[in-house]
Scaffold this motif. Structure first.
Motif, PDB file in Angstrom:
ATOM      1  N   ASN A  58       6.878  31.102  56.436  1.00  0.00           N
ATOM      2  CA  ASN A  58       7.218  31.064  57.856  1.00  0.00           C
ATOM      3  C   ASN A  58       6.207  31.913  58.620  1.00  0.00           C
ATOM      4  O   ASN A  58       5.966  33.069  58.250  1.00  0.00           O
ATOM      5  CB  ASN A  58       8.635  31.626  58.040  1.00  0.00           C
ATOM      6  CG  ASN A  58       9.115  31.553  59.474  1.00  0.00           C
ATOM      7  OD1 ASN A  58       8.494  30.905  60.318  1.00  0.00           O
ATOM      8  ND2 ASN A  58      10.228  32.205  59.753  1.00  0.00           N
ATOM      9  N   VAL A  60       6.133  33.943  60.884  1.00  0.00           N
ATOM     10  CA  VAL A  60       7.191  34.641  61.624  1.00  0.00           C
ATOM     11  C   VAL A  60       6.647  35.458  62.793  1.00  0.00           C
ATOM     12  O   VAL A  60       7.285  35.556  63.834  1.00  0.00           O
ATOM     13  CB  VAL A  60       8.059  35.479  60.647  1.00  0.00           C
ATOM     14  CG1 VAL A  60       7.244  36.586  60.005  1.00  0.00           C
ATOM     15  CG2 VAL A  60       9.290  36.020  61.316  1.00  0.00           C
ATOM     16  N   ARG A  64       6.307  30.863  64.539  1.00  0.00           N
ATOM     17  CA  ARG A  64       7.682  30.812  64.021  1.00  0.00           C
ATOM     18  C   ARG A  64       7.987  29.527  63.258  1.00  0.00           C
ATOM     19  O   ARG A  64       9.127  29.251  62.939  1.00  0.00           O
ATOM     20  CB  ARG A  64       8.695  31.005  65.151  1.00  0.00           C
ATOM     21  CG  ARG A  64       9.165  32.429  65.292  1.00  0.00           C
ATOM     22  CD  ARG A  64       9.975  32.686  66.519  1.00  0.00           C
ATOM     23  NE  ARG A  64      11.028  31.714  66.762  1.00  0.00           N
ATOM     24  CZ  ARG A  64      11.727  31.639  67.876  1.00  0.00           C
ATOM     25  NH1 ARG A  64      11.509  32.476  68.851  1.00  0.00           N
ATOM     26  NH2 ARG A  64      12.661  30.735  68.028  1.00  0.00           N
ATOM     27  N   LYS A  65       6.965  28.759  62.950  1.00  0.00           N
ATOM     28  CA  LYS A  65       7.191  27.496  62.246  1.00  0.00           C
ATOM     29  C   LYS A  65       7.218  27.721  60.734  1.00  0.00           C
ATOM     30  O   LYS A  65       6.452  28.523  60.196  1.00  0.00           O
ATOM     31  CB  LYS A  65       6.052  26.509  62.573  1.00  0.00           C
ATOM     32  CG  LYS A  65       6.202  25.861  63.935  1.00  0.00           C
ATOM     33  CD  LYS A  65       7.270  24.793  63.881  1.00  0.00           C
ATOM     34  CE  LYS A  65       7.226  23.918  65.140  1.00  0.00           C
ATOM     35  NZ  LYS A  65       8.342  22.973  65.132  1.00  0.00           N
ATOM     36  N   TRP A  66       8.107  26.977  60.081  1.00  0.00           N
ATOM     37  CA  TRP A  66       8.133  26.947  58.617  1.00  0.00           C
ATOM     38  C   TRP A  66       7.188  25.848  58.139  1.00  0.00           C
ATOM     39  O   TRP A  66       7.047  24.819  58.802  1.00  0.00           O
ATOM     40  CB  TRP A  66       9.543  26.653  58.118  1.00  0.00           C
ATOM     41  CG  TRP A  66      10.459  27.831  58.221  1.00  0.00           C
ATOM     42  CD1 TRP A  66      11.235  28.183  59.281  1.00  0.00           C
ATOM     43  CD2 TRP A  66      10.701  28.808  57.203  1.00  0.00           C
ATOM     44  NE1 TRP A  66      11.934  29.331  58.994  1.00  0.00           N
ATOM     45  CE2 TRP A  66      11.624  29.731  57.729  1.00  0.00           C
ATOM     46  CE3 TRP A  66      10.208  29.003  55.911  1.00  0.00           C
ATOM     47  CZ2 TRP A  66      12.083  30.827  56.992  1.00  0.00           C
ATOM     48  CZ3 TRP A  66      10.663  30.088  55.180  1.00  0.00           C
ATOM     49  CH2 TRP A  66      11.588  30.995  55.725  1.00  0.00           C
ATOM     50  N   MET A  84       6.495  20.872  57.088  1.00  0.00           N
ATOM     51  CA  MET A  84       7.835  20.507  56.640  1.00  0.00           C
ATOM     52  C   MET A  84       8.012  18.998  56.813  1.00  0.00           C
ATOM     53  O   MET A  84       7.576  18.435  57.815  1.00  0.00           O
ATOM     54  CB  MET A  84       8.891  21.220  57.493  1.00  0.00           C
ATOM     55  CG  MET A  84       9.129  22.645  57.079  1.00  0.00           C
ATOM     56  SD  MET A  84       9.818  22.693  55.433  1.00  0.00           S
ATOM     57  CE  MET A  84       9.346  24.345  54.955  1.00  0.00           C
TER      58      MET A  84
ATOM     59  N   SER B 740      15.731  34.086  62.650  1.00  0.00           N
ATOM     60  CA  SER B 740      14.903  33.534  61.584  1.00  0.00           C
ATOM     61  C   SER B 740      15.682  32.554  60.723  1.00  0.00           C
ATOM     62  O   SER B 740      15.202  31.483  60.372  1.00  0.00           O
ATOM     63  CB  SER B 740      14.514  34.675  60.669  1.00  0.00           C
ATOM     64  OG  SER B 740      13.289  34.925  60.603  1.00  0.00           O
ATOM     65  N   GLU B 743      16.460  29.373  62.672  1.00  0.00           N
ATOM     66  CA  GLU B 743      15.243  28.561  62.767  1.00  0.00           C
ATOM     67  C   GLU B 743      14.973  27.847  61.451  1.00  0.00           C
ATOM     68  O   GLU B 743      14.564  26.691  61.423  1.00  0.00           O
ATOM     69  CB  GLU B 743      14.033  29.445  63.114  1.00  0.00           C
ATOM     70  CG  GLU B 743      13.859  29.751  64.583  1.00  0.00           C
ATOM     71  CD  GLU B 743      13.381  28.542  65.398  1.00  0.00           C
ATOM     72  OE1 GLU B 743      13.054  27.494  64.800  1.00  0.00           O
ATOM     73  OE2 GLU B 743      13.365  28.642  66.629  1.00  0.00           O
ATOM     74  N   ASP B 744      15.188  28.562  60.360  1.00  0.00           N
ATOM     75  CA  ASP B 744      14.957  28.006  59.033  1.00  0.00           C
ATOM     76  C   ASP B 744      15.789  26.728  58.852  1.00  0.00           C
ATOM     77  O   ASP B 744      15.265  25.660  58.527  1.00  0.00           O
ATOM     78  CB  ASP B 744      15.323  29.063  57.979  1.00  0.00           C
ATOM     79  CG  ASP B 744      14.979  28.630  56.562  1.00  0.00           C
ATOM     80  OD1 ASP B 744      14.560  27.471  56.376  1.00  0.00           O
ATOM     81  OD2 ASP B 744      15.123  29.466  55.648  1.00  0.00           O
ATOM     82  N   GLN B 747      14.634  23.920  61.265  1.00  0.00           N
ATOM     83  CA  GLN B 747      13.345  23.281  60.986  1.00  0.00           C
ATOM     84  C   GLN B 747      13.303  22.573  59.639  1.00  0.00           C
ATOM     85  O   GLN B 747      12.588  21.608  59.474  1.00  0.00           O
ATOM     86  CB  GLN B 747      12.234  24.337  61.004  1.00  0.00           C
ATOM     87  CG  GLN B 747      11.900  24.866  62.375  1.00  0.00           C
ATOM     88  CD  GLN B 747      10.810  25.931  62.297  1.00  0.00           C
ATOM     89  OE1 GLN B 747       9.928  25.869  61.450  1.00  0.00           O
ATOM     90  NE2 GLN B 747      10.883  26.907  63.173  1.00  0.00           N
ATOM     91  N   THR B 748      14.076  23.087  58.681  1.00  0.00           N
ATOM     92  CA  THR B 748      13.897  22.557  57.328  1.00  0.00           C
ATOM     93  C   THR B 748      15.055  21.697  56.855  1.00  0.00           C
ATOM     94  O   THR B 748      14.833  20.695  56.181  1.00  0.00           O
ATOM     95  CB  THR B 748      13.682  23.689  56.313  1.00  0.00           C
ATOM     96  OG1 THR B 748      14.871  24.455  56.213  1.00  0.00           O
ATOM     97  CG2 THR B 748      12.532  24.580  56.712  1.00  0.00           C
TER      98      THR B 748
END
Lengths: 93, 1000
Positions: A58, A60, A64-66, A84, B740, B743-744, B747-748
Motif C-alpha cells: 500500500n 500509504v 494510498r492505493k493498494w 489490484m 487504512s 481503504e484496503d 480497493q481489494t
C-alpha cells in the motif's frame, strides 16, 4: 531499503509504503458456509515462501492505493508490480 | 622524554605543535597525527588492559581494525565518549583521552590478577560457574559481574552536539580511496557518470600514498608519486564528489548505503562550537564499486599480545606516513613478502631490524633487495614466546619442522623493543557480504573472496584478492570498463613494476613445544579469547562457527573480529579436519565501525523527536493550566488542576461537576472519516457488526468494528448526514489504521462499491458539552435551534450556524449524561470553545480532560478500545452481544464469532468489580485470582480500568475475568505485594442503568 515502483506514482522509497502480506487470498464470498477449518485456512494460513512471492503493498504515504508486487524473498528483488484486479504475471509461477 | 619521531613527512606539519592529555599527563604531537601516532612518538605503547585477564595491551594497528587502543575521550558528563579507536582519532589541541578497563591505572591494574588465575576462567566460564547455588545469581553474581563488565563509561547527560542527515543519489558510488578506488572513480566520472568517492581517512590514497620502495613503480615514478598525480587530476573532475573522513556503515538492499561523515571530530573544542559534528549520508547509487582494500592478519603464537607487538604494515605506516618508529630494535615476523617493504624502509631510516620468516625460502626482487642491504633473515623459523610485561623486550624463535607442524632444534633468544607480525592479508569483504553477496574461498593464500557479483555492485583491488599493484591496476581497469559499460583508455599504457610476490606459508596456529593449555596464543585481543578457548569449545561439542563464536566470544567485541575471525575459522577447520571453505564465515553485520547514537538520530531530538498534533483549542488549555496526555501524536488535556489541587482532586471535581451541572471536553482528536457514495450504507453494513441500511438521515449510531478474526478493533459513532453521506468517528489512536483498513477492503475486496473515504480529522474541531445543564448552555449558543427531545432526540444530528459559520451538532453521549458535540471548521475551534465557556459560566461549566472522561464512561460501563480490549476480545466477551446483528449475512469478522475458540465459555470476559472496602482503588493491570493458597496460583484475569467514582462515592473497576459472565456476585481476590484485596464481581454498568440521565 527497497525502491518500489508504485503503478500510480512511480519509483519511491520503501518508507512510503506498507506491506500487506500475501496477495491473491480472496475473501470467501459466503463465509457462513465454510467449516471452521476452511475459514481458518483463509484467516491464518500463509505460504511465507523463500523465493518468488506475490504480495500486497500500500502506498500509504502517497496515493494510498493498494497494488500487487512479485518479490523474490531470498534476495528482495522486486520482479514485477501490477494493479489490484490485474492478473498476476504468468512467468513467475 | 623519548622522541620516536625520526624523520619529516609531508603528512605531519611540524610547525603546528599540538598538546593533548593522555591519562592525565600532557604530551605533544603535531597536526596530522592520530592519537596513536602521537602516543607512539612519545614512546607509549601500553594503552589499555584486556577485557578478561587485564593483560597490558598496546597499539596493534593503524586503522579501523584496532582491538586494543580504544579510549575514553573527554571528561565532561555530556560529551565523554567511550571506545574511540586511538588509531582513527585525529589529534587536536586540548584533546583529553584516557585508557579504559583498568583500575586504579593502566600501569598497575588490580584486575591483572585475572591473568594469574586464568586457568580457572576458561571459555564459557560464566555459564559454567555461576549456575549454583541458584539463589546467588541475583544478589551476588550478577552485581559482581556487572561491576567488572563493560568497556568505558557512557555520557550521563544529553548530547549537546548537532548531527545531520542528508539524502543523495549518484550513478556510481566508490567506497575506498586507495589506488583501485581512485582509478574507478576517475573512470566513472570521466564518462559522464555522477560519482561519489568516499574514504574514511583524512586524505585519499590508501596504503599506496606513503609507499616509497624503489622497486615498486608506476610509469617510472614511485607508486606514491604517481598516485598523488592521479588524485590531483580527479579533484578537477566536475561530476565527482569526494568525501573524506567518511566511512560506509551499512550496505542495504537496492544499493541503499549509510555513510558517516566526521565533520568536527578532528577540531579543537572552540572550533567545534555550533557546527555539525557528524552527518549521516543516506546514499542511493545505481552502481557501487567496493574498493575497501584489505587488512593485515596477525599471527597466533604464545604471548602474541604484549605491548610493542604490532602489525608489520602498521609499523610501516607509522614510519613513512607519520615519521614515527615503533622501536629502535625491531623484529619482523612474517609469512609473506609485504613485510620486507617495512623492513627495507626501516633499514633506510637507520632502524635496525631482523626478519623471522615462516617460509623455507623466498626469492622475489624485494627479498633480494633486503638481503643485499644486509638485513638478517631467519627463514623457516617461528616465534615461540615473547617476554616483557609492560612492553616486549625479547623473544624466542625456533626452527620449523619440514611439515610446519612442530618446532625443531634449539631456541634462539633475540632481544627487541618491538615486534611486527604479518600473517598475510584479509580482503575486506564486509561491504560485499552486507549487500547480500556470497563468498568463495581461495586455498592458495587462504582468503575469502567476493563471488558472483550482482549487476549493481563490484569489488576491485585487494578487497577482491588482488594484492600486487600490477594486478590491482589491470584488473580494476578491465572490470570497471565492463561494469560501467564504458571504454576508458586512460590506463592502457600504464607501465607497472612490482617486485613483490604472492606466495606465503599459512599456519593458523603456530607450533610450540609448550602444551597449548600453558600458552597464551591470543586470537581476539579485545575479548581475550585464545586458541585454547577455541579448541576447548570444539572439544565440548560445539561445531558451528556461529556457536563457537558466541561460546568463546571471539569476534564479538567492538572491533567485531576484524583481526580475529579468520584465525578462529582456521583453527576450527584444522582441529575439526575440515576444509576451510566449507565452514562458511560468521555473518558480517552493519555497522562496519560503531556509530554514535547522535548520527543515527540526526535532528530528530527534543521537540523534533516526533510530530506533535495540537487541537485548535490547545492554547486555551495551556492558559487554563491543563496537564497534557499523549494520545498517539496528539496532546490531549489530561486534567485541569486548580491551585492546590493534585490530579486526584482535579479529576474528582471535574467528574462531579459534569454530572451535577455541566462539563466540556475537547473531543477534536477523535478520528473523523467522511464517507460518501451510493454504496455508503452497504459499506457500513459490511464493516460494522450492526445494521446500517435503516439508519435515518440525521441520525447517529454507535458501531463496533471487528478484525476478520472476530476481535474488536475499533468503535465510534457514525452520523448519516444525507442519503449517501456519512461521517464516521473512530478512536483517537485508531484513526489512521481504521482508514487504512477500510481503504484496503474497498480497493481489494469490494472494488465494485461506489464509496469514497476522506480523512477529515484535522478539518473539524469538536467541543463536547455534557451534564444536566448542557441543554441550557446549547440554547444560549444556538438560540434558534429547537432542542426539544421531540425535535432533537438522543442519537441525532442537526446543522446550525454560528455567526454564519456552519456547525454540525450531534446529540450523542460517552458519559451517560445529556450531551452535545459541536463540530466546526478547525480554524474556528478556538472561538467556539471560548463561546461555550462564556455561555456556560452561569452553570459552572467545567472543562475536563481525558482522565475524567475515562472515569465518567467507566461509571456508565462504556468500553475504551485498547484499554478494556487488547485484540483478544470479541463483542460477546465484552457482553455486547446486543450490537452484533443476527440478520446480516456477512460483515468483517462475523464468521470468526462462531469458531470453536471464540464460542468457548471460559474466555476472558468483561465484568465490573467492586472492592469490599469502597475506598480501596485497584491498580490497573493487577491480576485476579480466586484462591491464593493453591500453587501455582490460577490467574483468572486482570483489571483493565479502575477509578474512585465521586458520583457513587466508591471505587469501581472493569476487568476481564475467565468465565466472568457467569460470576456476578462472586468473591475474587486481587493479590498485591503487601496485601490481598477482596472484590465482588458486579455488572459493568455502575450508574444509571435505565439511561434516565441521557434524557434528563
Amino acid at each position: 531499503m527497497f525502491l518500489i515502483n508504485c503503478p500510480f506514482c512511480g519509483e519511491r522509497d520503501q518508507s512510503e509504503f506498507s506491506s500487506g502480506g500475501e496477495a491473491h487470498i480472496v475473501r470467501p464470498k459466503q463465509p457462513t458456509e465454510l467449516s471452521d477449518d476452511e475459514w481458518a485456512e483463509y484467516l491464518f494460513m500463509r505460504k511465507n515462501i523463500k523465493g518468488i512471492q506475490f504480495e500486497r503493498w500500500n502506498h500509504v504515504h502517497g496515493c494510498r492505493k493498494w497494488f500487487n508486487v512479485v518479490r523474490d524473498t531470498s534476495n528482495d528483488k522486486i520482479l514485477s508490480v501490477y494493479k489490484m484486479g490485474e492478473k498476476p504475471p504468468v512467468n513467475y509461477k | 622524554m623519548p622522541n620516536y619521531r625520526i624523520h619529516k613527512t609531508e603528512y605531519i606539519d611540524e610547525t603546528k605543535r599540538v598538546s593533548f592529555k593522555y591519562d592525565g599527563k600532557t604530551y605533544f604531537g603535531y597536526e596530522g597525527d592520530t592519537l596513536a601516532s602521537a602516543l607512539l612518538a612519545n614512546g607509549i605503547h601500553l594503552v589499555g588492559r584486556s577485557f578478561k585477564y587485564h593483560r597490558p595491551r598496546g597499539i596493534v594497528s593503524c586503522g579501523a581494525e584496532e582491538p586494543n587502543a580504544i579510549c575514553q575521550i573527554g571528561s565532561k558528563k555530556s560529551l565523554t565518549e567511550p571506545n574511540v579507536r586511538a588509531t582513527e582519532l585525529e589529534l587536536y589541541e586540548g584533546l583529553e583521552a584516557s585508557s579504559q578497563n583498568c583500575w586504579p591505572n593502566v600501569k598497575f591494574d588490580i584486575g591483572g590478577i585475572n591473568n594469574f588465575i586464568s586457568p580457572l576462567i576458561p571459555a564459557g566460564f560464566y555459564y559454567k560457574t555461576f549456575m549454583w547455588p541458584k539463589s546467588f545469581w541475583k544478589k551476588v553474581y550478577e552485581p559482581l559481574i556487572r561491576l567488572s563488565a563493560g568497556l568505558g563509561k557512557s555520557p550521563t547527560e544529553p548530547d549537546p552536539d548537532i548531527y545531520d542527515h542528508k539524502y543523495v543519489h549518484y550513478d556510481v558510488l566508490v567506497i575506498g580511496g586507495g589506488v583501485s578506488g581512485i582509478i574507478a572513480a576517475k573512470m566513472a566520472a570521466k564518462n559522464n557518470l555522477k560519482t561519489l568517492l568516499v574514504d574514511d581517512k583524512k586524505i585519499l590514497g590508501g596504503s599506496t600514498i606513503y609507499q616509497n620502495n624503489e622497486s615498486i613503480k608506476i610509469d617510472d615514478k614511485l607508486s606514491s608519486e604517481w598516485l598523488k598525480n592521479e588524485i590531483q587530476e580527479i579533484k578537477k573532475l566536475s561530476n565527482l564528489t569526494i568525501k573524506t573522513r567518511t566511512s560506509i556503515a551499512a550496505y542495504h538492499g537496492y544499493n541503499f548505503l549509510l555513510a558517516k561523515e566526521n565533520l568536527t571530530d578532528h577540531l579543537p573544542e572552540e572550533k567545534k562550537k555550533n557546527k555539525i559534528r557528524q552527518r549521516l549520508w543516506k546514499i542511493r547509487a545505481k552502481k557501487v564499486v567496493i574498493a575497501t582494500g584489505s587488512i593485515e592478519r596477525p599471527l597466533v603464537f604464545n604471548n602474541n599480545d604484549r605491548p610493542g607487538i604490532l602489525l608489520s604494515n602498521s609499523i610501516n605506516k607509522y614510519l613513512d606516513y607519520y615519521g614515527v618508529t615503533c622501536g629502535e630494535n625491531i623484529i619482523l615476523f612474517t609469512n609473506n613478502d609485504s613485510t620486507y617493504e617495512t623492513s627495507i624502509s626501516l633499514h633506510k631510516k637507520g632502524i635496525k631490524n631482523i626478519i623471522v620468516d615462516l617460509r623455507k625460502s623466498a626469492s622475489s626482487e624485494l627479498i633480494k633487495q633486503a638481503e643485499s642491504l644486509g638485513i638478517k633473515i631467519y627463514f623457516n623459523h617461528v616465534v615461540t614466546n615473547t617476554f616483557g610485561y609492560r612492553k616486549i623486550n625479547s623473544l624466542e624463535i625456533m626452527k620449523l619442522s619440514e611439515d610446519g607442524n612442530t618446532t625443531v632444534g634449539n631456541k634462539i633468544r633475540l632481544s627487541c623493543d618491538c615486534l611486527g607480525m604479518s600473517g598475510g592479508w584479509t580482503p575486506m569483504v564486509h561491504m560485499h557480504t552486507q549487500s547480500g553477496g556470497k563468498l568463495d574461498f581461495r586455498d592458495e593464500d587462504q582468503v575469502f573472496l567476493p563471488k558472483e557479483n550482482s549487476e549493481d555492485q563490484i569489488s576491485v583491488g585487494s578487497c577482491n584478492g588482488d594484492f600486487d599493484l600490477e594486478n590491482i591496476i589491470d584488473k580494476t581497469v578491465n572490470k570497471i570498463n565492463k561494469f560501467l559499460d564504458i571504454d576508458n583508455q586512460d590506463y592502457q599504457d600504464t607501465n607497472i613494476i612490482c617486485s613483490k610476490e604472492n606466495d606465503k606459508r599459512n599456519i593458523w596456529l603456530l607450533p610450540n613445544k609448550i602444551p597449548l593449555g600453558k600458552t597464551k596464543c591470543f586470537i581476539d585481543f579485545q575479548n581475550d579469547s585464545t586458541a585454547k578457548d577455541i579448541k576447548l569449545a570444539l572439544k565440548e561439542g560445539f561445531r558451528s562457527i556461529e556457536h563457537v563464536k558466541r561460546y568463546t566470544t571471539t569476534g564479538m567485541a567492538t572491533d567485531q573480529g576484524k583481526l580475529s575471525n579468520m584465525h578462529a575459522l582456521g583453527i576450527i577447520a584444522d582441529t575439526a579436519g575440515v576444509k576451510m571453505g566449507t565452514l562458511g564465515t560468521t555473518t558480517f553485520r552493519p555497522p562496519f565501525t560503531p556509530l554514535t547514537f547522535g548520527t543515527l538520530v540526526g535532528r530528530n531530538v527534543g521537540k523534533f523527536f516526533e510530530v506533535v498534533r495540537k487541537t485548535s483549542m490547545h492554547e486555551w488549555h495551556v492558559e487554563n493550566n491543563a496537564e497534557f496526555e499523549n494520545v498517539g501524536q496528539w496532546k490531549r488535556p489530561w486534567y485541569y488542576a486548580k491551585k492546590g489541587e493534585n490530579m486526584h482532586d482535579a479529576v474528582q471535581r471535574e467528574s462531579k461537576a459534569a454530572r451535577d451541572s455541566a462539563g466540556i471536553l475537547d473531543a477534536s482528536t477523535l478520528g473523523k472519516i467522511d464517507i460518501q457514495g451510493t454504496d455508503a450504507s452497504e459499506f457500513l453494513n459490511r464493516v460494522y457488526t450492526n445494521a446500517w441500511s435503516k439508519l435515518a438521515i440525521g441520525k447517529c449510531r454507535y458501531g463496533l468494528m471487528l478484525n476478520e478474526d472476530g476481535m474488536v478493533y475499533d468503535d465510534g459513532v457514525t452520523t448519516r448526514i444525507s442519503e449517501n453521506h456519512y461521517l464516521m468517528t473512530t478512536t483517537t489512536g485508531g484513526a489512521a489504521n481504521v482508514l487504512s483498513k477500510l481503504e484496503d477492503y474497498l480497493q481489494t475486496e469490494w472494488p465494485e462499491l461506489d464509496v469514497y473515504l476522506t480523512s477529515v480529522t484535522d478539518h473539524y474541531s469538536t467541543a463536547s458539552i455534557c451534564g444536566p445543564n448542557s441543554k441550557k448552555i446549547l440554547n444560549k449558543i444556538f438560540p434558534n435551534l429547537d432542542l426539544s427531545d421531540e425535535n432533537f432526540p438522543h442519537m441525532s444530528f442537526k446543522e446550525d450556524k454560528l455567526e454564519n459559520i456552519n456547525c454540525r451538532i450531534m446529540r450523542i453521549s460517552f458519559t451517560g449524561e445529556l450531551s452535545y458535540e459541536i463540530n466546526i471548521e478547525s480554524k474556528y475551534g478556538h472561538s467556539l470553545w471560548k463561546m461555550c465557556i462564556e455561555a456556560g459560566k452561569e452553570f459552572n461549566l467545567t472543562p475536563y480532560g481525558t482522565e475524567t472522561m475515562h472515569l465518567l464512561r467507566a461509571e456508565k460501563g462504556f468500553i475504551i478500545v485498547g484499554q478494556d480490549t487488547d485484540g483478544t476480545m470479541t463483542p460477546s466477551d465484552l457482553q455486547m452481544d446486543w450490537i452484533v446483528s443476527k440478520k446480516k449475512y456477512d460483515f468483517i469478522g462475523k464468521r470468526s464469532l462462531y469458531r470453536s475458540d471464540t464460542i468457548r465459555e471460559d474466555r476472558k470476559q468483561l465484568v465490573g468489580l467492586l472492592t469490599d472496602d469502597p475506598k480501596e482503588i485497584l491498580e490497573e493491570g493487577a491480576q485476579i485470582v480466586s484462591d491464593v493458597k493453591s500453587k501455582p496460583i490460577d490467574m483468572l484475569g486482570h483489571v483493565t480500568s479502575s477509578y474512585f467514582s465521586p458520583n457513587l462515592n466508591k471505587s469501581i473497576a472493569l476487568a476481564v475475568v475467565r468465565s466472568g459472565k457467569t460470576m456476578k456476585g462472586q468473591k475474587l481476590i486481587i493479590p498485591m505485594e503487601n496485601k490481598n484485596i477482596n472484590v465482588t464481581v458486579s455488572d459493568t454498568i455502575f450508574l444509571d442503568k435505565e439511561n434516565k440521565r441521557l434524557n434528563a
